[in-house]
Enzyme design. Structure first.
Site, PDB file in Angstrom:
ATOM      1  N   TYR A  21      -2.061  -1.251  10.408  1.00  0.00           N
ATOM      2  CA  TYR A  21      -2.185  -1.483   8.956  1.00  0.00           C
ATOM      3  C   TYR A  21      -0.916  -1.011   8.245  1.00  0.00           C
ATOM      4  O   TYR A  21      -0.329  -1.742   7.438  1.00  0.00           O
ATOM      5  CB  TYR A  21      -3.416  -0.749   8.415  1.00  0.00           C
ATOM      6  CG  TYR A  21      -3.665  -0.978   6.939  1.00  0.00           C
ATOM      7  CD1 TYR A  21      -4.133  -2.204   6.476  1.00  0.00           C
ATOM      8  CD2 TYR A  21      -3.437   0.031   6.007  1.00  0.00           C
ATOM      9  CE1 TYR A  21      -4.364  -2.427   5.119  1.00  0.00           C
ATOM     10  CE2 TYR A  21      -3.663  -0.176   4.649  1.00  0.00           C
ATOM     11  CZ  TYR A  21      -4.133  -1.407   4.211  1.00  0.00           C
ATOM     12  OH  TYR A  21      -4.364  -1.614   2.870  1.00  0.00           O
TER      13      TYR A  21
ATOM     14  N   SER B  58       0.874  -1.183   0.000  1.00  0.00           N
ATOM     15  CA  SER B  58       0.000   0.000   0.000  1.00  0.00           C
ATOM     16  C   SER B  58       0.904   1.224   0.000  1.00  0.00           C
ATOM     17  O   SER B  58       2.070   1.145   0.423  1.00  0.00           O
ATOM     18  CB  SER B  58      -0.856   0.002   1.271  1.00  0.00           C
ATOM     19  OG  SER B  58      -1.463   1.267   1.466  1.00  0.00           O
TER      20      SER B  58
ATOM     21  N   VAL C 234      -8.729   2.935  -3.043  1.00  0.00           N
ATOM     22  CA  VAL C 234      -9.402   2.187  -4.114  1.00  0.00           C
ATOM     23  C   VAL C 234     -10.865   1.955  -3.706  1.00  0.00           C
ATOM     24  O   VAL C 234     -11.147   1.625  -2.539  1.00  0.00           O
ATOM     25  CB  VAL C 234      -8.729   0.816  -4.351  1.00  0.00           C
ATOM     26  CG1 VAL C 234      -9.249   0.194  -5.645  1.00  0.00           C
ATOM     27  CG2 VAL C 234      -7.210   0.937  -4.391  1.00  0.00           C
TER      28      VAL C 234
HETATM   29  P1  NAD Z   1     -11.572  -6.284   0.078  1.00  0.00           P
HETATM   30  O1  NAD Z   1     -11.959  -6.224   1.516  1.00  0.00           O
HETATM   31  O2  NAD Z   1     -12.592  -6.030  -0.967  1.00  0.00           O
HETATM   32  O3  NAD Z   1     -10.883  -7.687  -0.258  1.00  0.00           O
HETATM   33  C1  NAD Z   1     -10.014  -8.343   0.638  1.00  0.00           C
HETATM   34  C2  NAD Z   1     -10.291  -9.829   0.534  1.00  0.00           C
HETATM   35  O4  NAD Z   1      -9.385 -10.524   1.409  1.00  0.00           O
HETATM   36  C3  NAD Z   1     -11.715 -10.175   0.988  1.00  0.00           C
HETATM   37  O5  NAD Z   1     -12.425 -10.882  -0.021  1.00  0.00           O
HETATM   38  C4  NAD Z   1     -11.498 -11.021   2.236  1.00  0.00           C
HETATM   39  O6  NAD Z   1     -12.469 -12.048   2.436  1.00  0.00           O
HETATM   40  C5  NAD Z   1     -10.088 -11.590   1.996  1.00  0.00           C
HETATM   41  N1  NAD Z   1      -9.532 -12.001   3.281  1.00  0.00           N
HETATM   42  C6  NAD Z   1      -9.377 -11.217   4.379  1.00  0.00           C
HETATM   43  N2  NAD Z   1      -8.987 -11.968   5.416  1.00  0.00           N
HETATM   44  C7  NAD Z   1      -8.883 -13.253   4.967  1.00  0.00           C
HETATM   45  C8  NAD Z   1      -8.536 -14.483   5.573  1.00  0.00           C
HETATM   46  N3  NAD Z   1      -8.231 -14.572   6.880  1.00  0.00           N
HETATM   47  N4  NAD Z   1      -8.532 -15.603   4.813  1.00  0.00           N
HETATM   48  C9  NAD Z   1      -8.861 -15.548   3.498  1.00  0.00           C
HETATM   49  N5  NAD Z   1      -9.206 -14.399   2.863  1.00  0.00           N
HETATM   50  C10 NAD Z   1      -9.226 -13.274   3.593  1.00  0.00           C
HETATM   51  O7  NAD Z   1     -10.365  -5.256  -0.053  1.00  0.00           O
HETATM   52  P2  NAD Z   1      -9.531  -4.741  -1.311  1.00  0.00           P
HETATM   53  O8  NAD Z   1      -9.573  -3.269  -1.268  1.00  0.00           O
HETATM   54  O9  NAD Z   1      -9.880  -5.490  -2.536  1.00  0.00           O
HETATM   55  O10 NAD Z   1      -8.062  -5.154  -0.816  1.00  0.00           O
HETATM   56  C11 NAD Z   1      -7.188  -6.001  -1.528  1.00  0.00           C
HETATM   57  C12 NAD Z   1      -5.777  -5.672  -1.083  1.00  0.00           C
HETATM   58  O11 NAD Z   1      -5.466  -4.329  -1.466  1.00  0.00           O
HETATM   59  C13 NAD Z   1      -5.547  -5.742   0.423  1.00  0.00           C
HETATM   60  O12 NAD Z   1      -4.290  -6.327   0.695  1.00  0.00           O
HETATM   61  C14 NAD Z   1      -5.556  -4.280   0.841  1.00  0.00           C
HETATM   62  O13 NAD Z   1      -4.840  -4.066   2.031  1.00  0.00           O
HETATM   63  C15 NAD Z   1      -4.910  -3.640  -0.351  1.00  0.00           C
HETATM   64  N6  NAD Z   1      -5.148  -2.205  -0.503  1.00  0.00           N
HETATM   65  C16 NAD Z   1      -6.416  -1.728  -0.599  1.00  0.00           C
HETATM   66  C17 NAD Z   1      -6.615  -0.349  -0.718  1.00  0.00           C
HETATM   67  C18 NAD Z   1      -8.009   0.239  -0.793  1.00  0.00           C
HETATM   68  O14 NAD Z   1      -8.139   1.479  -0.694  1.00  0.00           O
HETATM   69  N7  NAD Z   1      -9.051  -0.526  -0.993  1.00  0.00           N
HETATM   70  C19 NAD Z   1      -5.510   0.521  -0.761  1.00  0.00           C
HETATM   71  C20 NAD Z   1      -4.218  -0.015  -0.676  1.00  0.00           C
HETATM   72  C21 NAD Z   1      -4.052  -1.386  -0.550  1.00  0.00           C
END
Ligand code: NAD
Length: 243
Positions: free
Chosen positions: A143, A130, A176
């Site tokens: 985080y 991130s 995102v």
């Molecule tokens: P999201 O919550 O839509 O998806 C995350 C997925 O991870 C979910 O489907 C969840 O069920 C799965 N997950 C979480 N814990 C789990 C576990 N114990 N076992 C199996 N699966 C598990 O979020 P997203 O925004 O799509 O995030 C995807 C990645 O991007 C993450 O690593 C997040 O930290 C990173 N990210 C997101 C953003 C943002 O603004 N959305 C910004 C920077 C980085």
């Protein structure tokens, strides 16, 4: 980017960015194994549901993907959880969950996948860090720390395993439009659509990212077009770096 004949594993494939990665891979010809707690109803070549906090599951995931797909060329370590607040509001459970999903699971998956990929002559791993793993953001101490950890691990592994033909890189998105961000707004009492529109005004490109904006860069890093990239941390921020 052509992924015909490539075999890929995506974690967090039921979430915003993970499902966009899985869709894009399929559209470009890859065979895709998807992992998440619940993957029912999602189109993929193989379904490997489980809890990434379970070490036995995480250790076995690359082997299970290889068996299900008949090989394993690419992994997207995308699953993640966000814990909000300063350390004084962080519980032991928050610590275990954040470290477990964001750091320990990708560590276990990489450790198991590297020998599999090396034996096959190489591969590519894309971790999801991130912008907050590169520089701190307020009120999200745990985080940010976990994302800095996976960013550092990516740089180290990128260096250590390039000689085996394995390229390990990370994407570093800023905000995102996914369930992770939207649920955070909802929990704090904001309408997610309004909050996201407001947030978009702070981004030089005029909007926050959609999951597909992130998936395209993740696929680039996994593709042969990124064949000379190892240990890179690629910011995807619409012109809005975390300062
Ligand atoms: P999201 O919550 O839509 O998806 C995350 C997925 O991870 C979910 O489907 C969840 O069920 C799965 N997950 C979480 N814990 C789990 C576990 N114990 N076992 C199996 N699966 C598990 O979020 P997203 O925004 O799509 O995030 C995807 C990645 O991007 C993450 O690593 C997040 O930290 C990173 N990210 C997101 C953003 C943002 O603004 N959305 C910004 C920077 C980085």
């Amino acid at each position: 980017m052509d992924f015909k004949g490539k075999k890929a594993l995506v974690t967090g494939a039921a979430g915003g960015i993970g499902s966009a990665i899985a869709r894009a891979l399929k559209a470009k010809g890859a065979q895709v194994a998807i992992a998440d707690r619940d993957v029912s109803g999602i189109d993929a070549t193989a379904h490997l549901p489980g809890d990434l906090c379970d070490p036995t599951y995480a250790d076995a995931l690359p082997g299970a993907a290889k068996d299900a797909l008949g090989g394993l060329d690419i992994i997207f370590n995308n699953a993640g959880v966000i814990t909000r607040g300063p350390v004084t509001e962080t519980t032991d459970d928050d610590w275990a969950l954040s470290l477990g999903v964001n750091v320990e699971a990708p560590f276990r998956i990489c450790r198991a996948a590297i020998p599999i990929m090396a034996a096959a002559g190489g591969g590519a791993i894309v971790n999801t860090a991130s912008c907050w793993g590169l520089r701190p953001g307020g009120n999200h101490a745990l985080y940010c720390m976990t994302k800095a950890a996976i960013a550092s691990l990516t740089q180290c592994m990128g260096m250590d395993h390039a000689h085996q033909g394995i390229r390990i890189n990370a994407i570093c998105p800023n905000e995102v439009n996914t369930p992770m961000l939207r649920s955070g707004f909802a929990k704090r009492g904001f309408d997610p659509d309004t909050a996201i529109a407001e947030l978009g005004k702070t981004v030089p490109l005029g909007r926050i990212a959609e999951a597909e904006d992130i998936a395209d860069v993740a696929l680039f890093l996994a593709s042969d077009a990124a064949r000379y990239m190892c240990g890179a941390l690629v910011e995807i921020n619409g012109g809005k770096p975390v300062l």
